[in-house]
Motif scaffolding. Structure first.
Motif, PDB file in Angstrom:
ATOM      1  N   ALA A 124       0.932  -1.347   0.049  1.00 47.52           N
ATOM      2  CA  ALA A 124       0.182   0.045   0.182  1.00 47.52           C
ATOM      3  C   ALA A 124       1.481   0.829  -0.401  1.00 47.52           C
ATOM      4  O   ALA A 124       0.514   2.603  -0.924  1.00 47.52           O
ATOM      5  CB  ALA A 124      -1.057   0.057   1.103  1.00 47.52           C
ATOM      6  N   ALA A 125       1.530   0.935   0.262  1.00 52.90           N
ATOM      7  CA  ALA A 125       3.046   2.602   0.222  1.00 52.90           C
ATOM      8  C   ALA A 125       3.576   3.053  -0.940  1.00 52.90           C
ATOM      9  O   ALA A 125       4.062   4.101  -0.729  1.00 52.90           O
ATOM     10  CB  ALA A 125       3.425   2.288   1.556  1.00 52.90           C
ATOM     11  N   LYS A 126       3.699   1.576  -1.101  1.00 48.90           N
ATOM     12  CA  LYS A 126       5.151   1.699  -2.687  1.00 48.90           C
ATOM     13  C   LYS A 126       3.429   2.527  -3.440  1.00 48.90           C
ATOM     14  O   LYS A 126       3.732   3.321  -4.339  1.00 48.90           O
ATOM     15  CB  LYS A 126       5.051   0.370  -3.439  1.00 48.90           C
ATOM     16  CG  LYS A 126       6.201  -0.757  -2.576  1.00 48.90           C
ATOM     17  CD  LYS A 126       6.349  -2.294  -2.831  1.00 48.90           C
ATOM     18  CE  LYS A 126       7.456  -2.066  -2.032  1.00 48.90           C
ATOM     19  NZ  LYS A 126       7.253  -2.823  -0.454  1.00 48.90           N
ATOM     20  N   MET A 127       2.867   2.219  -3.203  1.00 47.22           N
ATOM     21  CA  MET A 127       1.494   2.468  -4.530  1.00 47.22           C
ATOM     22  C   MET A 127       1.149   4.399  -4.408  1.00 47.22           C
ATOM     23  O   MET A 127       1.405   5.053  -5.390  1.00 47.22           O
ATOM     24  CB  MET A 127       0.225   1.777  -3.961  1.00 47.22           C
ATOM     25  CG  MET A 127       0.320   0.743  -5.223  1.00 47.22           C
ATOM     26  SD  MET A 127      -1.270  -0.265  -4.936  1.00 47.22           S
ATOM     27  CE  MET A 127      -1.833  -1.203  -3.533  1.00 47.22           C
ATOM     28  N   GLU A 128       0.632   4.255  -2.442  1.00 42.72           N
ATOM     29  CA  GLU A 128       0.653   5.203  -2.269  1.00 42.72           C
ATOM     30  C   GLU A 128       1.430   6.446  -2.013  1.00 42.72           C
ATOM     31  O   GLU A 128       1.219   7.951  -2.995  1.00 42.72           O
ATOM     32  CB  GLU A 128      -0.493   5.412  -0.617  1.00 42.72           C
ATOM     33  CG  GLU A 128      -1.594   4.508  -1.030  1.00 42.72           C
ATOM     34  CD  GLU A 128      -1.748   4.242   0.592  1.00 42.72           C
ATOM     35  OE1 GLU A 128      -0.874   4.631   2.293  1.00 42.72           O
ATOM     36  OE2 GLU A 128      -2.431   4.088   1.122  1.00 42.72           O
ATOM     37  N   MET A 129       2.895   6.269  -2.237  1.00 42.39           N
ATOM     38  CA  MET A 129       3.725   6.630  -1.809  1.00 42.39           C
ATOM     39  C   MET A 129       4.674   7.344  -3.066  1.00 42.39           C
ATOM     40  O   MET A 129       5.266   8.496  -3.259  1.00 42.39           O
ATOM     41  CB  MET A 129       4.878   6.583  -0.509  1.00 42.39           C
ATOM     42  CG  MET A 129       4.058   6.941   0.806  1.00 42.39           C
ATOM     43  SD  MET A 129       5.105   6.319   2.097  1.00 42.39           S
ATOM     44  CE  MET A 129       6.445   7.722   2.205  1.00 42.39           C
ATOM     45  N   LEU A 130       5.276   5.915  -3.795  1.00 41.99           N
ATOM     46  CA  LEU A 130       5.693   6.209  -5.046  1.00 41.99           C
ATOM     47  C   LEU A 130       4.988   5.823  -6.000  1.00 41.99           C
ATOM     48  O   LEU A 130       5.952   5.560  -7.101  1.00 41.99           O
ATOM     49  CB  LEU A 130       6.491   5.094  -4.920  1.00 41.99           C
ATOM     50  CG  LEU A 130       7.751   5.375  -3.405  1.00 41.99           C
ATOM     51  CD1 LEU A 130       8.280   4.121  -3.781  1.00 41.99           C
ATOM     52  CD2 LEU A 130       8.743   6.666  -3.704  1.00 41.99           C
TER      53      LEU A 130
END
Length: 161
Positions: free
Chosen positions: A56-62
């Motif tokens: 989720a962080a990979k998608m949201e932040m990057l």
């Protein structure tokens, strides 16, 4: 060469090229950014670090695409390429490094055993360079080797022309 020396050399190289660095880290958990910011004056060449441990962080932040993660997994060439591109897109940096891997002691599969690490480096305006590694040792050793390889790769992609 130790991590402190590599980080110092990275700083000299980036400063000499007038570049800022961004990091996109998963299995290293911010260790690359920590090494960089241990160097006095690093605010002159380090823009920011993204610690994107979850998908989720990979998608949201990057901006890593869900399709990429679904098809290839978090530990893949495709994912680290998108992580590096995202780090450049969401920062003021001219160069980025991305890392995702399986540090262990569990989580490995026959196709991606513990110690599998993908790294990518990208200069703004250029295609990313991604490489697969298999590091030996315990969790600490795998992560340390990934950080050292990431730092060396920054030196390599930022060679003066």
């Amino acid at each position: 060469m130790n991590l402190s020396e590599l980080s110092r050399l990275v700083g000299e190289r980036l400063r000499g090229r007038g570049l800022l660095l961004a990091t996109a880290e998963s299995c290293s958990g911010g260790w690359i950014a920590k090494c960089i910011t241990d160097v006095p004056g690093s605010s002159g060449w380090f823009d920011r670090g993204f610690v994107t441990y979850s998908n989720a962080a990979k998608m949201e932040m990057l901006g890593v695409r869900a399709e990429t993660l679904g098809r290839f997994g978090a530990v893949s060439e495709e994912t680290v390429r998108e992580m590096a591109a995202g780090a450049l897109a969401y920062s003021c940096a001219g160069v980025a490094v991305a890392v995702s891997g399986i540090a262990g002691p569990s989580g490995g599969t026959p196709d991606k055993p513990v110690g599998t690490v993908w790294l990518a480096w990208q200069m703004k305006g250029q295609a990313p360079v991604a490489r697969w590694y298999h590091f030996n040792g315990d969790r600490e050793a795998v992560r340390r080797q990934a950080v050292a390889t990431a730092l060396q790769g920054i030196l390599d992609v930022c060679r003066s022309e």
